[in-house]
Each structure stands twice: as structure tokens, then as C-alpha cells.
Design a protein around this motif. Structure first.
Motif, mmCIF file in Angstrom:
data_model
loop_
_atom_site.group_PDB
_atom_site.id
_atom_site.type_symbol
_atom_site.label_atom_id
_atom_site.label_comp_id
_atom_site.label_asym_id
_atom_site.label_seq_id
_atom_site.Cartn_x
_atom_site.Cartn_y
_atom_site.Cartn_z
ATOM 1 N N UNK A 81 2.112 13.730 -10.629
ATOM 2 C CA UNK A 81 2.569 12.373 -10.946
ATOM 3 C C UNK A 81 2.181 11.405 -9.829
ATOM 4 N N UNK A 82 1.933 10.158 -10.211
ATOM 5 C CA UNK A 82 1.808 9.066 -9.256
ATOM 6 C C UNK A 82 3.114 8.281 -9.256
ATOM 7 N N UNK A 83 3.548 7.874 -8.064
ATOM 8 C CA UNK A 83 4.751 7.043 -7.933
ATOM 9 C C UNK A 83 4.443 5.879 -7.001
ATOM 10 N N UNK A 84 4.612 4.669 -7.519
ATOM 11 C CA UNK A 84 4.405 3.445 -6.737
ATOM 12 C C UNK A 84 5.752 2.974 -6.201
ATOM 13 N N UNK A 85 5.805 2.631 -4.900
ATOM 14 C CA UNK A 85 7.044 2.152 -4.294
ATOM 15 C C UNK A 85 6.749 0.972 -3.371
ATOM 16 N N UNK A 86 7.593 -0.043 -3.453
ATOM 17 C CA UNK A 86 7.470 -1.164 -2.519
ATOM 18 C C UNK A 86 8.244 -0.836 -1.248
ATOM 19 N N UNK A 87 7.782 -1.389 -0.121
ATOM 20 C CA UNK A 87 8.441 -1.177 1.161
ATOM 21 C C UNK A 87 9.527 -2.215 1.398
ATOM 22 N N UNK B 241 0.778 -6.443 7.061
ATOM 23 C CA UNK B 241 1.195 -5.056 7.037
ATOM 24 C C UNK B 241 1.284 -4.576 5.601
ATOM 25 N N UNK B 242 1.052 -3.315 5.416
ATOM 26 C CA UNK B 242 1.123 -2.780 4.052
ATOM 27 C C UNK B 242 2.541 -2.933 3.508
ATOM 28 N N UNK B 243 2.656 -3.305 2.236
ATOM 29 C CA UNK B 243 3.981 -3.583 1.671
ATOM 30 C C UNK B 243 4.313 -2.660 0.501
ATOM 31 N N UNK B 244 3.478 -1.660 0.267
ATOM 32 C CA UNK B 244 3.741 -0.692 -0.797
ATOM 33 C C UNK B 244 3.029 0.614 -0.468
ATOM 34 N N UNK B 245 3.390 1.628 -1.193
ATOM 35 C CA UNK B 245 2.735 2.919 -1.028
ATOM 36 C C UNK B 245 2.617 3.583 -2.398
ATOM 37 N N UNK B 246 1.619 4.429 -2.532
ATOM 38 C CA UNK B 246 1.411 5.171 -3.779
ATOM 39 C C UNK B 246 1.409 6.653 -3.438
ATOM 40 N N UNK C 66 -6.830 0.776 -4.038
ATOM 41 C CA UNK C 66 -5.569 0.052 -4.078
ATOM 42 C C UNK C 66 -4.732 0.327 -2.836
ATOM 43 N N UNK C 67 -4.807 1.551 -2.326
ATOM 44 C CA UNK C 67 -4.055 1.885 -1.108
ATOM 45 C C UNK C 67 -4.560 1.078 0.097
ATOM 46 N N UNK C 68 -5.824 0.634 0.020
ATOM 47 C CA UNK C 68 -6.405 -0.133 1.126
ATOM 48 C C UNK C 68 -6.497 -1.623 0.777
ATOM 49 N N UNK C 69 -5.728 -2.047 -0.217
ATOM 50 C CA UNK C 69 -5.833 -3.450 -0.655
ATOM 51 C C UNK C 69 -5.523 -4.418 0.477
ATOM 52 N N UNK C 70 -4.538 -4.087 1.288
ATOM 53 C CA UNK C 70 -4.224 -4.902 2.450
ATOM 54 C C UNK C 70 -4.842 -4.253 3.681
ATOM 55 N N UNK C 71 -5.597 -5.022 4.432
ATOM 56 C CA UNK C 71 -6.303 -4.517 5.612
ATOM 57 C C UNK C 71 -5.310 -4.286 6.752
#
Length: 400
Positions: A96-102, A85-90, A73-78
Motif C-alpha cells: 500500500x501507499x500512504x500519503x501523510x502531511x507533516x 522544507x518538505x511538508x509531506x511524505x509518501x 513527487x517525493x522530490x517535489x520540494x527541493x
């Protein structure tokens, strides 16, 4: 700028082009992504993620499966693609896992909540700004949250929360429109909202009231008859006292008030017999509204079985039909169809030789039985034996 759409049809768009159309994503990875955006910026335990998404899967090492999916999922966008450009990060911290949008990403559900919450809070002190904010927020709602997820228990409370927020904002918006006597805008708003909330009685009451205010009393009465029938046949709910009172107000115009009215008799007339199996007869203009409403609903739920029918009387020899014979045959046809279709089906006289109908919740294989029954009874009752009945049915997903 990326935009993530969660209401109605899920999509991820970059510069207004869907990236889901051009990239093949595994179902499991996309399901995980939807889960993360639902709990954006919240701390999530691996055990909770696994329990919500894969409780029925017997993985040898479920935490390893989760790590693998998150890595993908971290590599979903090439990132090597210069146009994307990547638009989120995990992030992973303290278990804990935390998902955040850029900053280059807009999440429709987040914007929707901000607009509706602020609009609701300003209703009393700044109605004009409230109206503007609510209008913008309501336009973002295109159907229930992540509606393609049907059987996951974790989504239910989230979906219900946004639905309640939508209805709260919608009703506040309509109330503000009522204060300005903007009944045409109320009608338009209700027609759009009914696509998403077809069984909310309060919404239909607003719709009926606005129709009455602009002089569309026949349209309003037809809608009352239609929706009370649908509410009962689908979810077993009879009209509330408020809905019945609204119907009374439509029936009692100024002229009738001058006469001696038997209110007990009127009340009896308003108590519909929901156990009968008669169809609803409505005007052609209202039939068009119902048809458009159902085709939009059909596009969102392909499991619905709804059919449009055209019933035509013709002369066997393709000759013209005498006017009196035509009228008599159409009266016969209306009576037969009205008594033989089910409660909740809709019928309208389209022209001097045709009826149109909408049939709900019926299997396609049953249509031949209906056609044969109607044709047989028409031939038995029609006085002119040279006049025949032709019937065609088409699924609403197919143009006719």
C-alpha cells in the motif's frame, strides 16, 4: 507553514506565497498529488490509483510509471533550498501507499471538516460557540472541491460529500442567525453562498425571507422571479410549494389582508407560464447584484457565455430628444426587448435613455442577429423616425 487550498482554485502556499507560481510541475505529477491529498492518511493500492487516474492510458508497465511519478513527487520540494522544507511524505508498506502531511502543513479541507462537524454538533447545546465555529468553517469554502478536475469519476463522491457538509453547515449557521434576528448578516451570507450554490432553492428562500424582514420586498420579489426562471431554464425545476407560499406571503401585506381576497385568483397569478420566452425585468439595484454574481461565476467557469448589453436611444442628429418622445420611445423599446429576449435573460431600465440586459448561454456569433432584430423592430414601431437604437454587447469577462 504550508497551506494547501483545495476549495475553489487549487494552490500550495508557503508563508502566503504560492509555490505553484514559481515551480513548473508536470500535469501528471500534480494530478497524482491532488489524488493523494484527497485520500490523506488512507491506504491505497497501486492498482486503485492507476485505475482512477490512468484507466484510459495504455502504459506498457503502469506500476513502473506510478513508481516513477511517486519518486518525482517525493522530490517535489527541493530540500537543498534552505527556505523550503518538505511538508509531506509518501510511505510504502505491505503493498500500500500512504500519503501523510507533516506538522508544518495545514490542509484546508481537513480544517473545514473539523470546524463544520463540531459546529453542527454544538448547535443545540452551545449555539454561540456553534455560530463561531461554523462561520470559520464556511469561510474556508471557496467553491467545489478541486473544481479544475472535471471528468474524473473518482472525484465525484468526494466533491458531493463536501458540498453536502457545506450546505448542512451553512443552513445551521443561517438558522442560528435567524434566532438572533441578524437578517443583514443572513443576506450577506446568502449573497456569498449563491456564488457557489446558485441552484439550491432552500438557500434562495433564506435570502428572500431575510430581504423581506429588512423591508426589501421589491428586491425579494425580483429575486424570486429571477431564480425561479433560472431554476426552470437550467435544470427544469419549477418552484416548490414552500417557495410559492413564500411568494404569497410577500404579496399579501397588511393592507391587502383587510380586503376581500380571492385566493384562487392569487394562486393562478403565482403559476408562471414557464413555456413563454419573455425576459425578466428588474430594478437597477437588483440588476447590479445579478451582474456582480454572474461576473464572479464567470471568473470560475470560462465556458459560460454571458453578455452584458447596453441599449441606448439617440436622435439621429445628436440633438436632444423631446421628453414625451423619449418616454414613448423607451416604452416601445422595453416592450420589444421584453418580448424578444428569452426566458431567463434579465432586463433593467438604467436611465431615461438606456436599458441594460444580461444574456445567458448564447454564442457570440448570435449577438449580431439579436442586434439586427431588435433594431429593425424598434425602427418599425417607434413613432419618431429620427430616434434610433444603438446596442453594444460585451462579454462579462471584459469590463465595459
Amino acid at each position: 507553514m504550508y497551506k494547501i487550498y483545495t476549495f475553489g482554485d487549487f494552490d500550495i502556499r508557503y508563508n502566503d506565497e504560492s509555490i505553484l507560481d514559481t515551480k513548473g510541475y508536470q500535469y501528471r505529477m500534480l494530478a497524482l498529488f491532488k489524488y493523494f491529498i484527497t485520500f490523506n492518511e488512507k491506504k491505497l493500492l497501486p492498482e486503485s490509483i492507476i485505475e482512477d487516474l490512468w484507466a484510459d492510458n495504455e502504459f506498457h508497465d503502469p506500476k513502473n510509471v506510478l513508481r516513477t511519478q511517486i519518486s518525482r513527487l517525493r522530490r517535489m520540494i527541493n530540500l537543498d533550498d534552505k527556505n523550503l522544507k518538505q511538508f509531506y511524505r509518501i510511505e510504502h508498506s505491505n503493498g500500500y501507499y500512504v500519503f501523510k502531511t507533516n506538522d508544518n502543513c495545514v490542509l484546508d479541507v481537513q480544517l473545514f471538516k473539523e470546524l463544520i462537524d463540531e459546529g453542527n454538533s454544538l448547535k443545540e447545546n452551545d449555539p454561540q460557540k456553534s455560530l463561531s465555529l461554523l462561520e470559520k468553517g464556511l469561510k474556508l469554502y471557496k467553491g467545489e472541491y478541486l473544481r479544475e478536475i472535471e471528468y474524473e469519476e473518482w472525484i465525484v463522491p468526494i466533491r458531493n460529500r463536501y458540498r453536502r457538509l457545506y450546505l448542512q453547515g451553512l443552513f445551521n449557521y443561517i438558522e442560528l442567525l435567524k434566532q438572533k434576528k441578524m437578517n443583514e448578516e443572513i443576506i450577506k451570507t446568502c449573497e456569498e453562498a449563491i456564488q457557489y450554490e446558485p441552484y439550491d432553492e432552500v438557500l434562495h428562500m433564506y435570502f428572500i425571507e431575510a430581504l423581506t424582514e429588512v423591508g426589501e420586498k421589491r428586491y425579494a420579489i425580483s429575486h424570486y422571479e429571477y431564480i425561479t426562471s433560472r431554476l426552470y431554464s437550467h435544470i427544469g425545476i419549477k418552484p416548490s410549494p414552500k417557495m410559492k407560499m413564500l411568494y404569497k406571503k410577500m404579496q399579501l401585506d397588511e393592507e391587502s389582508l383587510k380586503d376581500d381576497i380571492n385566493l384562487s385568483k392569487i394562486d393562478e397569478e403565482l403559476k408562471e407560464d414557464y413555456e413563454n420566452k419573455e425576459a425578466l425585468i428588474c430594478e437597477p439595484y437588483y440588476f447590479k447584484f445579478l451582474y456582480n454574481l454572474e461576473t464572479r461565476k464567470k471568473s470560475r467557469n470560462m465556458k459560460d457565455n454571458k453578455f452584458l448589453g447596453i441599449l441606448t436611444i439617440e436622435n439621429k442628429g445628436y440633438l436632444s430628444i423631446d421628453e414625451e418622445d423619449r418616454k414613448e420611445s423607451m416604452r416601445t423599446l422595453e416592450e420589444i426587448v421584453y418580448n424578444n429576449l428569452r426566458k431567463g435573460d434579465v432586463l433593467s431600465k438604467w436611465n431615461s435613455s438606456q436599458l441594460v440586459s444580461l444574456l445567458y448561454d448564447i454564442e457570440e456569433k448570435s449577438l449580431n442577429i439579436i442586434v439586427n432584430r431588435l433594431q429593425k423592430r424598434f425602427q418599425e414601431k417607434c413613432k419618431n423616425k429620427n430616434i434610433i437604437l444603438k446596442i453594444r454587447f460585451k462579454s462579462l469577462e471584459i469590463s465595459i
